[in-house]
Design a protein around this motif. Sequence first.
Motif, short mmCIF file in Angstrom:
data_model
loop_
_atom_site.label_atom_id
_atom_site.label_comp_id
_atom_site.label_asym_id
_atom_site.label_seq_id
_atom_site.Cartn_x
_atom_site.Cartn_y
_atom_site.Cartn_z
N LEU A 26 2.20 2.05 -3.69
CA LEU A 26 1.12 2.55 -4.15
C LEU A 26 1.11 4.28 -4.14
O LEU A 26 1.04 4.63 -4.81
CB LEU A 26 -0.34 1.56 -4.06
CG LEU A 26 -1.37 2.34 -4.69
CD1 LEU A 26 -1.66 2.11 -5.82
CD2 LEU A 26 -2.70 1.29 -4.46
N LEU A 27 0.54 4.46 -2.92
CA LEU A 27 0.76 5.61 -1.79
C LEU A 27 2.51 6.47 -3.03
O LEU A 27 2.23 7.35 -3.94
CB LEU A 27 0.83 5.84 -0.52
CG LEU A 27 1.18 7.01 -0.55
CD1 LEU A 27 0.36 7.65 -1.06
CD2 LEU A 27 1.01 7.26 1.57
N TYR A 87 0.69 -1.08 0.31
CA TYR A 87 0.11 -0.30 -0.08
C TYR A 87 0.73 1.29 0.04
O TYR A 87 0.32 2.46 -0.57
CB TYR A 87 -1.29 0.09 0.76
CG TYR A 87 -1.97 -0.78 0.92
CD1 TYR A 87 -3.19 -0.59 0.13
CD2 TYR A 87 -2.43 -1.68 1.68
CE1 TYR A 87 -4.21 -1.38 -0.35
CE2 TYR A 87 -3.14 -2.67 1.36
CZ TYR A 87 -4.31 -2.59 0.91
OH TYR A 87 -4.94 -3.08 0.84
N MET A 88 1.99 1.24 0.92
CA MET A 88 2.89 2.38 0.75
C MET A 88 3.40 2.33 -0.58
O MET A 88 3.71 3.53 -1.50
CB MET A 88 3.42 1.79 1.77
CG MET A 88 3.60 2.46 3.07
SD MET A 88 2.66 3.81 3.57
CE MET A 88 0.80 3.55 3.31
N ALA A 148 -7.22 2.36 3.75
CA ALA A 148 -6.69 0.95 3.82
C ALA A 148 -5.67 0.98 5.18
O ALA A 148 -6.01 0.24 5.84
CB ALA A 148 -4.88 0.60 2.95
N LEU A 149 -5.23 2.40 5.59
CA LEU A 149 -4.76 2.51 6.77
C LEU A 149 -5.69 2.44 7.87
O LEU A 149 -5.25 1.89 8.83
CB LEU A 149 -3.73 3.97 6.73
CG LEU A 149 -3.30 3.81 5.73
CD1 LEU A 149 -2.13 5.20 6.01
CD2 LEU A 149 -1.37 2.63 6.00
N VAL A 207 -5.44 4.70 -0.45
CA VAL A 207 -4.23 4.00 0.95
C VAL A 207 -4.91 4.56 2.15
O VAL A 207 -4.30 3.78 2.93
CB VAL A 207 -2.67 5.04 0.61
CG1 VAL A 207 -1.96 4.15 1.54
CG2 VAL A 207 -2.72 4.45 -1.03
N THR A 258 -12.86 1.74 -6.10
CA THR A 258 -11.27 1.58 -6.43
C THR A 258 -10.71 1.56 -7.73
O THR A 258 -9.77 1.93 -7.49
CB THR A 258 -10.70 0.47 -4.72
OG1 THR A 258 -11.59 0.39 -4.06
CG2 THR A 258 -9.23 0.61 -5.29
#
Length: 399
Positions: free
Chosen positions: A300-301, A297-298, A331-332, A328, A362
């Motif tokens: 992707l960010l 996810y990070m 997700a967090l 993101v 999404t």
Amino acid sequence: MTGLFQNIKGDKVIWAVVALLALFSFLPVYSASSNLVYVVGTGTTIGYLLKHAMLLFLGFGIIFAVHKIPTHFFKGLSIIAMPVVLVLLVYTLAQGTTIDGANASRWIRLPVVGISFQTSNLAAVVLMIYVARYLTKVKDKVVSFKESLLPLWVPVFLVIMLILPANFSTAAIIFFMVMVLCFMGGYPIKYLLGMVGAGIAMLCIFILLAKAVPDLIPNRIDTWVSRIESFWDPADTESDYQIEKAKIAIATGGIMGNGAGKSVMKNFLPQSSSDFIYAIIIEEYGLLGGLALLFFYMLLLFRIVVVANAHESIFGKLLVVGVGIPIVFQALINMAVAVELFPVTGQTLPLISSGGTSIWMTCLAIGIILSASIKREKKAEETVENDETNPLEILSGQL
């Protein structure tokens, strides 16, 4: 197959991350679905797996179709979609039925495919595109609050107020992300602070009105209060049932996890395949699995920021940030809820949790980001960027 890959354009890292997350999702969804089969007594594990596969297949179809649309087209599309979204939100709030015993004033049923559709997810994407368009229009201009009230804040607060009664967490996330996007778009900070104050005041008025006349508008205020109280009062284990089971799952997983499909807490967590799937992932794949998921996810960010920074138009930059960061951020929040860093919100884990609307919306946002990452001829975009005529005329002219 070669022809298919030749038609896939845009940021390859984003494509890879999204594909890996989608492929991995089959394992925890298949494992957690046994809760619905053997505990709740509905469907079969293969049935849930096939449904999830179908939703992801349609989702990737959305990504492929949307990433072919030139970025500047989304300006006009947001103007067309905004009234449609408002009508859908009004209908969703008014119908007030239930689905499988749950408050379904946030869903509408799609009769053809038999899938419930959460209109607030679509509204969030459309609103972020709409706000990005407005900020592009007033970029480098002296903006007064009076001038921005009708074209910007009225649609924002209409969307939020229509979502709020049934889904406080989504309404709060949308409001926060709009504030972030406006700040990044150069909107005056003094007006933003004023709108934050107005938002808090309107929330207080809504709560007081709902408490005074509970039958006037269907709402979930008691649920909000219960979740916040259980978050601040760890001893209140009765109302903190889900969090307690999630913590047990995480503690049981340890460093390496118990192995794929070997979760025990999935049989006790009511939302093990959606809201609390991260706890099941840690139980089965351990701390390493949870950190690996966080890493993707990070990543992707990071790629979202790279795409936004590389885009030559202001609208493209704001568009990517507006539709990409919420993925993101959601997700967090989902992860934070599972480890009790945040009250229970009901937010799914993007591209991992089961569910139709969350996956599709999404994928819609991912498709928009990939569209912005494609290197196209900039002449048409620059023309639209500087043209302040009616967006519908712009859209029709481009089509």
